[in-house]
Scaffold this motif. Structure first.
Motif, mmCIF file in Angstrom:
data_model
loop_
_atom_site.group_PDB
_atom_site.id
_atom_site.type_symbol
_atom_site.label_atom_id
_atom_site.label_comp_id
_atom_site.label_asym_id
_atom_site.label_seq_id
_atom_site.Cartn_x
_atom_site.Cartn_y
_atom_site.Cartn_z
ATOM 1 N N ASN A 242 32.942 46.212 39.837
ATOM 2 C CA ASN A 242 34.310 45.831 40.179
ATOM 3 C C ASN A 242 34.708 44.481 39.594
ATOM 4 O OD1 ASN A 242 34.510 48.161 41.719
ATOM 5 N ND2 ASN A 242 33.850 47.137 43.598
ATOM 6 N N PHE A 243 36.033 44.323 39.416
ATOM 7 C CA PHE A 243 36.637 43.057 39.027
ATOM 8 C C PHE A 243 37.560 42.644 40.168
ATOM 9 C CE2 PHE A 243 40.229 40.703 37.208
ATOM 10 C CZ PHE A 243 39.577 39.699 36.521
ATOM 11 N N ASP A 244 37.236 41.513 40.810
ATOM 12 C CA ASP A 244 38.000 41.058 41.973
ATOM 13 C C ASP A 244 38.381 39.609 41.744
ATOM 14 O OD1 ASP A 244 39.121 40.595 44.405
ATOM 15 O OD2 ASP A 244 37.406 41.244 45.598
ATOM 16 N N ASN A 245 39.670 39.355 41.545
ATOM 17 C CA ASN A 245 40.114 38.025 41.149
ATOM 18 C C ASN A 245 41.168 37.490 42.101
ATOM 19 O OD1 ASN A 245 40.770 35.685 39.725
ATOM 20 N ND2 ASN A 245 42.280 36.754 38.461
ATOM 21 N N GLY B 244 44.950 36.832 42.349
ATOM 22 C CA GLY B 244 44.844 35.548 41.647
ATOM 23 C C GLY B 244 45.729 35.466 40.425
ATOM 24 N N THR B 245 45.535 34.369 39.697
ATOM 25 C CA THR B 245 46.309 34.104 38.490
ATOM 26 C C THR B 245 45.563 34.653 37.295
ATOM 27 O OG1 THR B 245 47.146 32.077 39.477
ATOM 28 C CG2 THR B 245 47.359 32.291 37.096
ATOM 29 N N VAL B 246 46.141 35.610 36.607
ATOM 30 C CA VAL B 246 45.565 36.157 35.388
ATOM 31 C C VAL B 246 46.373 35.608 34.232
ATOM 32 C CG1 VAL B 246 45.023 38.249 34.102
ATOM 33 C CG2 VAL B 246 44.836 38.238 36.596
ATOM 34 N N GLU B 247 45.762 34.802 33.359
ATOM 35 C CA GLU B 247 46.497 34.048 32.345
ATOM 36 C C GLU B 247 46.128 34.503 30.938
ATOM 37 O OE1 GLU B 247 45.457 30.043 33.035
ATOM 38 O OE2 GLU B 247 46.582 29.849 34.877
ATOM 39 N N PRO B 248 46.961 35.183 30.237
ATOM 40 C CA PRO B 248 48.111 35.952 30.761
ATOM 41 C C PRO B 248 47.694 37.397 30.897
ATOM 42 C CG PRO B 248 48.316 35.678 28.401
ATOM 43 C CD PRO B 248 46.967 35.140 28.769
ATOM 44 N N ALA B 249 46.864 37.666 31.873
ATOM 45 C CA ALA B 249 46.266 38.967 32.110
ATOM 46 C C ALA B 249 45.171 39.238 31.084
ATOM 47 C CB ALA B 249 47.334 40.049 32.112
ATOM 48 N N ARG C 30 44.315 48.035 41.967
ATOM 49 C CA ARG C 30 44.943 47.671 43.232
ATOM 50 C C ARG C 30 45.734 46.400 43.123
ATOM 51 N NH1 ARG C 30 40.040 49.208 47.477
ATOM 52 N NH2 ARG C 30 40.118 51.465 47.090
ATOM 53 N N ARG C 31 46.220 46.112 41.921
ATOM 54 C CA ARG C 31 47.089 44.952 41.690
ATOM 55 C C ARG C 31 47.786 45.162 40.364
ATOM 56 N NH1 ARG C 31 44.894 39.428 40.177
ATOM 57 N NH2 ARG C 31 46.965 39.500 39.244
ATOM 58 N N ASP C 32 48.802 44.392 40.118
ATOM 59 C CA ASP C 32 49.463 44.466 38.810
ATOM 60 C C ASP C 32 48.553 43.862 37.751
ATOM 61 O OD1 ASP C 32 51.651 45.575 40.047
ATOM 62 O OD2 ASP C 32 52.707 43.631 40.241
#
Length: 498
Positions: free
Chosen positions: A444-447, A473-478, A493-495
């Protein structure tokens, strides 16, 4: 006093003398008894034993017995120009203060039942073929002291030679415990070094009840196996030049070394899980050296004083034994902002970084850091050194806590080699700066912290379980590039943005 100007042969009797003075004369000859010779006083110039000149030295023989000094005050023992040779020597009066005025050699044992033996401010050498048993006090100054074994009883105090002298133990007691060092009393290291050269398996009870304990300890015989007992704490360095240093009772014996640990022989118990904890200032495993780690936690507190900011250097063999290595730089890597793992090629089981807002750097181009279990970042930064490329593989979970950073993007210190993780968790306040190469996740990736893609590729690769992408969290820039090559579902489970 007894003044010898002619011949005396002690035979096998028991003799009591006020003092022993052998004159520098061809006629002055003395052979001591095979029994006990007790000296209860002193002669001229405050000497309990005084062997004068080349004739006196030539004509003196210690016999096979024991010299017992019971004088109730300060007195000296010496032989002119050479080493005074005795068989067994015992000091036995609470007020006795016996000072060497020349080098002393004891063919058997030296027993300080009461009182003190002092090597004097002139730092005369002491050699004891058997051992020293101390219930009184021994003072080593800056002397060279070489003995068979050391026993310090509960009332005994051993003031070891200081850093200008040395203490070498080259044998062991013949009692059932077979110890080279047996301390039930007080050992004061005086910033000196204890060297063990026993050529067999031997017990090392280094704990004691008082004093300053051991400073520097050296194991230096390929046939030596030093079995330490109890909670051992060294104020200085541990150097295993040859031989083995290991726990006698692996389930409970612990080892703490404030300074540097350097291993060319073997440290630790081979092929044996042992859950006691070890703590080192730094660890250097030299070529030919082996560290069999505890199955508990090995803590690294700083950098080696003799190397360039190296907290961990391994050119030998490291066996993790299912344990955890913790880099805990609460002393800021010995005053530096950086600690180094050099080379990075190691296989840890669990690896924890608590670098106290400092940096732990992986060194060596085209090297590989492998973590068979989990990588846990609780504080500080783990990154590559300069432009070094280190492939990092973590089979288990990677977790980055508040205040911790994995990767760095300043000063050319990017993670530029592949990263392979079982899962990745970035907590709030934690930062992951991805490699510009490929980060592969099999879990999993949990940020909920900060993820910086660094223009790299993230590959989701799982066949045994589904992968969940979660967090706020903040994904810069994803993600920069994202690839999925597994056979199960990816549950988002998130954008996310690619």
């Amino acid at each position: 006093r007894v003044l010898f100007r002619s011949t005396f042969v002690g035979g096998s009797g028991t003799h009591t003398l006020g003092s022993l003075n052998i004159k520098n004369s061809t006629a002055a000859k003395c052979t001591l008894t095979s029994g006990d010779t007790t000296i209860n006083g002193e002669g001229s110039a405050n000497k309990a034993i005084n062997i004068e000149g080349s004739n006196g030295v030539t004509n003196f023989a210690h016999g096979s017995g024991t010299v017992i000094i019971t004088h109730d005050g300060a007195s000296d023992i010496k032989a002119d120009g050479v080493t005074l040779a005795l068989n067994n020597l015992t000091i036995n009066h609470a007020s006795a203060n016996i000072n060497l005025k020349g080098n002393l050699s004891v063919a058997g044992n030296l027993v300080i039942s009461a009182g003190e033996l002092d090597t004097d401010s002139s730092n005369f050498d002491l050699t004891v073929t058997g051992g020293i048993n101390v219930s009184g006090t021994f003072t080593g100054n800056a002397s060279t002291v070489a003995i068979g074994f050391l026993e310090i009883n509960g009332s005994g105090t051993f003031d070891a030679p200081n850093a200008s002298g040395s203490l070498t133990i080259n044998n062991k007691a013949t009692t059932t415990d077979n110890r080279a060092f047996d301390n039930d009393g007080t050992f004061n290291h005086n910033s000196g070094t204890v060297t063990i050269t026993t050529a067999s398996s031997t017990g090392l009870d280094l704990t004691g009840t008082g004093g300053t304990g051991i400073n520097n300890l050296v194991i230096n015989n390929a046939s030596c196996t030093g079995n330490f007992e109890g909670a051992i704490s060294l104020a200085g360095d541990l150097t295993i030049t040859a031989g083995t240093f290991k726990a006698n009772t692996p389930a409970s014996d612990t080892l703490t070394v404030a300074g540097d640990v350097s291993v060319t022989g073997t440290l630790g118990n081979a092929n044996l899980a042992h859950d006691q904890n070890y703590s080192f200032g730094s660890l250097t495993i030299n070529s030919g050296g082996t560290y069999n780690a505890t199955s508990g936690t090995t803590t690294i507190k700083g950098n080696a004083s003799s190397s360039a900011n190296l907290a961990w250097a391994n050119s030998g063999t490291f066996t993790h034994n299912g344990g955890t290595v913790l880099f805990d730089s609460t002393n800021t890597f010995g005053g530096s902002s950086f600690g180094h793992i050099n080379p990075a090629t190691n296989t840890f089981n669990n690896l924890t970084i608590n670098a106290d807002s400092k940096f732990l750097q992986l060194r060596g181009n085209s090297t590989t850091l492998t973590v068979a279990g989990d990588l846990t970042m609780t504080d500080g930064t783990l990154m590559n050194f300069g432009t070094n490329t280190v492939t990092t593989t973590v089979t288990g979970d990677v977790s980055i806590a508040n205040g911790a950073t994995l990767g760095a993007n300043t000063g050319g210190n990017d993670m530029t080699a592949p990263l392979n993780f079982g899962s990745l968790t970035i907590d709030s306040g934690g930062t992951f700066i991805a490699t510009s190469d490929t980060t592969t996740l099999t879990g999993n990736f949990d940020n909920t912290g900060t993820f910086t893609h660094n223009d790299g590729l993230v590959t989701l690769s799982a066949s045994a379980a589904n992968i969940t992408i979660n967090g706020t969290g903040t994904v810069e820039p994803a993600f920069h590039n994202l690839t999925y090559e597994g056979s199960n579902d990816v549950r988002v489970r998130r954008d996310i943005t690619v």
